[in-house]
Design an enzyme around this catalytic site. Structure first.
Site, PDB file in Angstrom:
ATOM      1  N   ASP A 163       0.841  -1.196   0.000  1.00 45.37           N
ATOM      2  CA  ASP A 163       0.000   0.000   0.000  1.00 45.37           C
ATOM      3  C   ASP A 163       0.877   1.246   0.000  1.00 45.37           C
ATOM      4  O   ASP A 163       2.026   1.212   0.469  1.00 45.37           O
ATOM      5  CB  ASP A 163      -0.861   0.047   1.282  1.00 45.37           C
ATOM      6  CG  ASP A 163      -2.076  -0.877   1.201  1.00 45.37           C
ATOM      7  OD1 ASP A 163      -2.409  -1.363   0.111  1.00 45.37           O
ATOM      8  OD2 ASP A 163      -2.698  -1.092   2.266  1.00 45.37           O
ATOM      9  N   ARG A 184      -1.407  -0.601  -8.584  1.00 43.03           N
ATOM     10  CA  ARG A 184      -2.782  -0.226  -8.243  1.00 43.03           C
ATOM     11  C   ARG A 184      -2.847   1.304  -8.277  1.00 43.03           C
ATOM     12  O   ARG A 184      -2.043   1.970  -7.612  1.00 43.03           O
ATOM     13  CB  ARG A 184      -3.146  -0.714  -6.845  1.00 43.03           C
ATOM     14  CG  ARG A 184      -4.535  -0.214  -6.399  1.00 43.03           C
ATOM     15  CD  ARG A 184      -4.709  -0.210  -4.867  1.00 43.03           C
ATOM     16  NE  ARG A 184      -4.683  -1.528  -4.305  1.00 43.03           N
ATOM     17  CZ  ARG A 184      -4.278  -1.787  -3.046  1.00 43.03           C
ATOM     18  NH1 ARG A 184      -3.834  -0.813  -2.271  1.00 43.03           N
ATOM     19  NH2 ARG A 184      -4.289  -3.011  -2.582  1.00 43.03           N
TER      20      ARG A 184
HETATM   21  P1  FDA Z   1     -14.084   9.828  -4.337  1.00 42.38           P
HETATM   22  O1  FDA Z   1     -14.193   9.484  -2.900  1.00 42.38           O
HETATM   23  O2  FDA Z   1     -13.145  10.853  -4.820  1.00 42.38           O
HETATM   24  O3  FDA Z   1     -15.482   9.950  -4.967  1.00 42.38           O
HETATM   25  C1  FDA Z   1     -15.711  10.643  -6.170  1.00 42.38           C
HETATM   26  C2  FDA Z   1     -17.126  10.434  -6.646  1.00 42.38           C
HETATM   27  O4  FDA Z   1     -17.362   9.033  -6.843  1.00 42.38           O
HETATM   28  C3  FDA Z   1     -18.189  10.844  -5.664  1.00 42.38           C
HETATM   29  O5  FDA Z   1     -18.429  12.208  -5.720  1.00 42.38           O
HETATM   30  C4  FDA Z   1     -19.348   9.988  -6.175  1.00 42.38           C
HETATM   31  O6  FDA Z   1     -19.896  10.600  -7.326  1.00 42.38           O
HETATM   32  C5  FDA Z   1     -18.700   8.705  -6.572  1.00 42.38           C
HETATM   33  N1  FDA Z   1     -18.745   7.706  -5.477  1.00 42.38           N
HETATM   34  C6  FDA Z   1     -17.798   7.504  -4.543  1.00 42.38           C
HETATM   35  N2  FDA Z   1     -18.175   6.529  -3.696  1.00 42.38           N
HETATM   36  C7  FDA Z   1     -19.382   6.130  -4.102  1.00 42.38           C
HETATM   37  C8  FDA Z   1     -20.303   5.150  -3.631  1.00 42.38           C
HETATM   38  N3  FDA Z   1     -20.026   4.388  -2.559  1.00 42.38           N
HETATM   39  N4  FDA Z   1     -21.475   5.014  -4.276  1.00 42.38           N
HETATM   40  C9  FDA Z   1     -21.763   5.783  -5.368  1.00 42.38           C
HETATM   41  N5  FDA Z   1     -20.928   6.735  -5.849  1.00 42.38           N
HETATM   42  C10 FDA Z   1     -19.761   6.896  -5.243  1.00 42.38           C
HETATM   43  N6  FDA Z   1      -5.264   5.296  -0.874  1.00 42.38           N
HETATM   44  C11 FDA Z   1      -3.947   5.468  -0.607  1.00 42.38           C
HETATM   45  O7  FDA Z   1      -3.506   6.598  -0.395  1.00 42.38           O
HETATM   46  N7  FDA Z   1      -3.115   4.382  -0.575  1.00 42.38           N
HETATM   47  C12 FDA Z   1      -3.546   3.116  -0.849  1.00 42.38           C
HETATM   48  O8  FDA Z   1      -2.750   2.173  -0.817  1.00 42.38           O
HETATM   49  C13 FDA Z   1      -4.936   2.944  -1.151  1.00 42.38           C
HETATM   50  N8  FDA Z   1      -5.441   1.708  -1.424  1.00 42.38           N
HETATM   51  C14 FDA Z   1      -6.746   1.605  -1.882  1.00 42.38           C
HETATM   52  C15 FDA Z   1      -7.244   0.365  -2.318  1.00 42.38           C
HETATM   53  C16 FDA Z   1      -8.509   0.288  -2.870  1.00 42.38           C
HETATM   54  C17 FDA Z   1      -9.012  -1.039  -3.368  1.00 42.38           C
HETATM   55  C18 FDA Z   1      -9.332   1.448  -2.976  1.00 42.38           C
HETATM   56  C19 FDA Z   1     -10.698   1.398  -3.592  1.00 42.38           C
HETATM   57  C20 FDA Z   1      -8.870   2.651  -2.484  1.00 42.38           C
HETATM   58  C21 FDA Z   1      -7.593   2.746  -1.923  1.00 42.38           C
HETATM   59  N9  FDA Z   1      -7.108   3.965  -1.438  1.00 42.38           N
HETATM   60  C22 FDA Z   1      -5.775   4.078  -1.147  1.00 42.38           C
HETATM   61  C23 FDA Z   1      -8.040   5.077  -1.160  1.00 42.38           C
HETATM   62  C24 FDA Z   1      -8.111   6.070  -2.313  1.00 42.38           C
HETATM   63  O9  FDA Z   1      -6.919   6.800  -2.416  1.00 42.38           O
HETATM   64  C25 FDA Z   1      -9.269   7.077  -2.085  1.00 42.38           C
HETATM   65  O10 FDA Z   1      -9.024   7.805  -0.905  1.00 42.38           O
HETATM   66  C26 FDA Z   1     -10.636   6.445  -1.952  1.00 42.38           C
HETATM   67  O11 FDA Z   1     -10.789   5.355  -2.831  1.00 42.38           O
HETATM   68  C27 FDA Z   1     -11.727   7.480  -2.271  1.00 42.38           C
HETATM   69  O12 FDA Z   1     -11.597   7.965  -3.584  1.00 42.38           O
HETATM   70  P2  FDA Z   1     -12.454   7.397  -4.823  1.00 42.38           P
HETATM   71  O13 FDA Z   1     -11.539   7.341  -5.987  1.00 42.38           O
HETATM   72  O14 FDA Z   1     -13.063   6.078  -4.462  1.00 42.38           O
HETATM   73  O15 FDA Z   1     -13.592   8.413  -5.115  1.00 42.38           O
END
Ligand code: FDA
Length: 280
Positions: free
Chosen positions: A107, A157
């Site tokens: 990670d 990733r």
């Molecule tokens: P974000 O939270 O930016 O959401 C953007 C938009 O997506 C929202 O406005 C909405 O429209 C839509 N959305 C989001 N969630 C939704 C839901 N549940 N239902 C419907 N719509 C939704 N970070 C890190 O720094 N180091 C790491 O090693 C990891 N590892 C990791 C593994 C995995 C498998 C994941 C999924 C994530 C990580 N992360 C991580 C975390 C990552 O950096 C990030 O903080 C979170 O995933 C939140 O960002 P998102 O890209 O998911 O969308």
């Protein structure tokens, strides 16, 4: 004790509970990455303890016969004490993982750790290819890091980044972080090895889907990744459409900070907890 609304996002406190969740997900056609929750370690014995727990975890994966890898954090393996200590612990874990036919994702933590984490990754990857790493699209350096990782054939990733970072190091505007995510996703989908598009953001998922369709990139060349408990309908739908999906399954006694982060991240997660509490 794991309180009950947290079970939506955390598989349990024990390895057995996590393996049971992994088996259920496998039955739905979902791959798994098991994450033992823990915090920064500043004591050599505790770092060795986490190393042993990870080794037991890969042994558990082998014995249970589940389709899972593990995600590890270098700060739990002594990166704050000495980089070489964390590296040696990673090598021990990678050797154990190879014996059980699985692999390990390192990670990515906050920016004070980025350089050290990538150095450890590149050092161990030369002899132990069963390891992958994480790139955060919010960091300005990530374009260069991705090119180097593509050059050596590493598994990446891609995430947006979970840590608050200063402007000199990271893009501050969400739109820019999203643009970078799409751009890095394209590079990895074109030339990376089994890249993982790890986001719950529908626009980012749609962008990747359009890109692979336009380019004719086969579905077995990459995977999507979600966190456990998130977007379950979308997860199912992607699997039904033939895409690879891996769910990151956290477990362990130190679950509270992780659970709190998921609540802070999204209003709907808080509503879920309130709803389940009032239903009881
Ligand atoms: P974000 O939270 O930016 O959401 C953007 C938009 O997506 C929202 O406005 C909405 O429209 C839509 N959305 C989001 N969630 C939704 C839901 N549940 N239902 C419907 N719509 C939704 N970070 C890190 O720094 N180091 C790491 O090693 C990891 N590892 C990791 C593994 C995995 C498998 C994941 C999924 C994530 C990580 N992360 C991580 C975390 C990552 O950096 C990030 O903080 C979170 O995933 C939140 O960002 P998102 O890209 O998911 O969308």
């Amino acid at each position: 004790m794991l309180i009950w609304p947290a079970t939506r996002f955390v598989a349990g406190e024990s390895r057995e509970e996590a393996l049971a969740v992994a088996r259920e997900l496998n039955e739905e056609g979902v791959l798994v990455s098991l994450d033992l929750l823990g915090e920064n370690v500043t004591d050599r014995d505790r770092a060795a303890g986490f190393r042993d727990a990870y080794v037991e975890l890969v042994g558990g994966i082998g014995a249970a016969g589940v389709d899972a890898n593990i995600s590890i954090k270098l700060s739990m393996l002594g990166l704050d004490i000495e980089q070489a200590l964390a590296r040696d612990h990673v090598i021990t874990i990678l050797q154990a993982a190879a014996e059980h036919d699985t692999w390990v994702r390192i990670d990515m933590e906050g920016s004070p750790y980025t350089q050290m984490t990538l150095e450890v990754f590149h050092e161990v990857f030369e002899e132990h290819p069963n390891v992958g790493v994480v790139i955060q699209s919010m960091l300005r350096r990530s374009r260069d890091d991705v090119e180097r990782l593509i050059d050596v054939g590493a598994r990446v990733r891609l995430v947006k980044g979970a840590y608050k970072e200063p402007a000199p190091l990271a893009f501050q505007e969400k739109e820019r972080v999203n643009e970078e995510f799409d751009r890095l996703a394209e590079r990895l989908l074109d030339d990376g090895v089994s890249p993982a598009i790890a986001t719950h953001d529908q626009d980012r998922i749609d962008h990747a889907l359009r890109y692979v369709t336009d380019r004719g990139i086969p579905a077995d060349r990459f995977e999507f990744q979600f966190l456990y408990g998130m977007r379950r309908k979308t997860r199912r739908s992607l699997v039904e459409r033939g895409y690879r999906m891996r769910v990151y399954v956290p477990f362990g006694e130190e679950w509270l900070p992780y659970f709190t982060r998921r609540l802070r991240e999204r209003r709907e997660n808080v509503l879920f907890v309130l709803k389940t509490l009032t239903r009881r």
